[in-house]
Design an enzyme around this catalytic site. Structure first.
Site, PDB file in Angstrom:
ATOM      1  N   SER A  82      31.443 -33.579  55.959  1.00 20.39           N
ATOM      2  CA  SER A  82      30.294 -33.048  56.687  1.00 20.39           C
ATOM      3  C   SER A  82      30.307 -33.508  58.147  1.00 20.39           C
ATOM      4  O   SER A  82      31.224 -33.170  58.892  1.00 20.39           O
ATOM      5  CB  SER A  82      28.999 -33.444  55.976  1.00 20.39           C
ATOM      6  N   ASP A 288      30.809 -23.332  50.435  1.00 25.89           N
ATOM      7  CA  ASP A 288      29.934 -24.065  51.345  1.00 25.89           C
ATOM      8  C   ASP A 288      29.447 -23.139  52.454  1.00 25.89           C
ATOM      9  O   ASP A 288      30.221 -22.346  52.997  1.00 25.89           O
ATOM     10  CB  ASP A 288      30.698 -25.248  51.955  1.00 25.89           C
ATOM     11  N   HIS A 345      30.008 -27.697  49.461  1.00 24.84           N
ATOM     12  CA  HIS A 345      30.108 -28.664  50.546  1.00 24.84           C
ATOM     13  C   HIS A 345      30.668 -29.997  50.064  1.00 24.84           C
ATOM     14  O   HIS A 345      31.436 -30.645  50.762  1.00 24.84           O
ATOM     15  CB  HIS A 345      28.709 -28.868  51.146  1.00 24.84           C
TER      16      HIS A 345
END
Length: 368
Positions: A82, A288, A345
């Site tokens: 991330s 994601d 994600h």
């Protein structure tokens, strides 16, 4: 929740994670920047940019290897996901540059080998515009009306952010442009439509700030880490008595937002690392939304480095685990882009076996 040696059975019990990344590596996790998790500064110091945090990380890594010198000859790899798409290239660059200073004073340099970025935000300017292709063409889960709005808005946002954030970094204009365009092009998917931004196959369950859209896991993790016996085993500092562990720190996050840290360029560090022989893997779960694979692939192809043209000529090819397609990969000269099919994600949570296989091949310098 993802790749550690233990998983939670319930808020009081852990079980062995058979797909932990420590099956073929020594791993330490760093709660950073200072102020997140159980980390703290003696006198309330804080950081507000990734560049500031990088100095803390490089100092910590140096101290770690000086004290645990039995690991000094091991290959060192930085991994994260991330926002680590911004963290890791800058941290790795600081560690690399610190090695030069180590050699000058007779210290043992860190054996930095690679950076592994999972579903990362590395190029804000490129990635923020990928939602149209991702949500309107690749996986058309957005309505036609929403897609038309995005199509019309993108050129205006590109001009605005280009002039205020890229050509000239104007703090005021960049803040307005990036905030507006982020909301209109990106955040509306979870703020207004209620989708899980980490996995567009499902709606967000629970308050995203409390559960991260994973109510089946996140509250258990928080409860486990706040249990007195857990804190005692971890050696949590007594100053945290009466304070709860939280998944995300609003205080730390606000400092980074104030400096517009997310809008600053990071990809230059990736190119510089590659030129110096530090390998870079960027992988992404194909479902994601936040850091979708369309945007990640776009910045990898646009990256300026000596292998740019050769990397771009490489066709995406399938990679497999146990004879089954696990995703697609493009690789050249130490730079690899890979997708993980069926993952969001947090790819190691969704596809633990495939994620472990990817990392193990990367560490062994095998073809993915």
């Amino acid at each position: 929740m993802e790749l550690g040696p233990c998983s939670l059975k319930d808020e009081n019990t852990t079980v062995i994670n058979p797909h932990s990344w420590n099956s073929n590596a020594n791993i330490f996790f760093i709660e950073q920047p200072v102020g997140v998790g159980f980390s703290y500064a003696e006198y309330g110091e804080y950081v507000g940019t990734t560049e500031e945090a990088a100095r803390d990380i490089s100092n910590f890594v140096a101290i770690f290897f000086e004290h645990f010198n039995q690991f000094q000859d091991r290959g060192f790899h930085l991994a994260g996901e991330s926002y680590s798409g911004r963290y890791l290239p800058i941290y790795a660059a600081e560690i690399y540059d610190q090695n030069t200073r180590f050699l000058e004073v007779g210290l043992t340099p860190i054996n930095l080998q690679s950076v592994m970025i999972g579903n990362g935000l590395t190029d804000f300017f490129t990635q923020i515009y990928s939602g149209y292709d991702f949500g309107c063409s690749v996986y058309p889960f957005l309505s036609i009306d929403q897609c038309v709005k995005l199509k019309q808005l993108i050129p205006r946002c590109k001009r605005w952010t280009q002039s205020s954030c890229i050509d000239t970094f104007d703090m005021v204009d960049c803040r307005f442009s990036s905030t507006y365009c982020n909301e209109e092009l990106w955040a509306f998917v979870y703020d207004d439509l209620g989708w899980n931004p980490y996995d567009i196959r499902r709606k967000c369950e629970g308050d995203i700030e409390e559960t991260l859209c994973y109510p089946e896991v996140s509250p258990k993790l928080t409860a486990y880490l706040n249990h007195p016996s857990t804190r005692q085993k971890l050696g949590v500092d007594p100053r945290f008595i009466g304070k709860n562990y939280t998944t995300c720190s609003a205080d730390v996050g606000s400092q980074f937002v104030l400096t517009l840290d997310y809008a600053r360029p990071t990809y230059h560090y990736v190119g510089a690392l590659l030129e110096r022989g530090v390998r870079v893997l960027t992988y992404v779960g194909n479902y994601d939304w936040l850091c979708n694979w369309v945007g990640v692939e776009a910045w990898t192809l646009a990256l300026e480095w000596s292998g740019k043209d050769a990397f771009g000529r490489e066709e995406l090819r399938e990679w497999e685990v146990d004879g089954k397609i696990a995703g697609f990969v493009r690789s050249f000269g130490g730079f690899t882009f890979a997708t993980i099919d069926g993952a969001g994600h947090m790819a190691p949570y969704d596809k633990p076996k495939e994620s472990l296989a990817l990392v193990q091949r990367w560490l062994a310098k095998e073809e993915i």
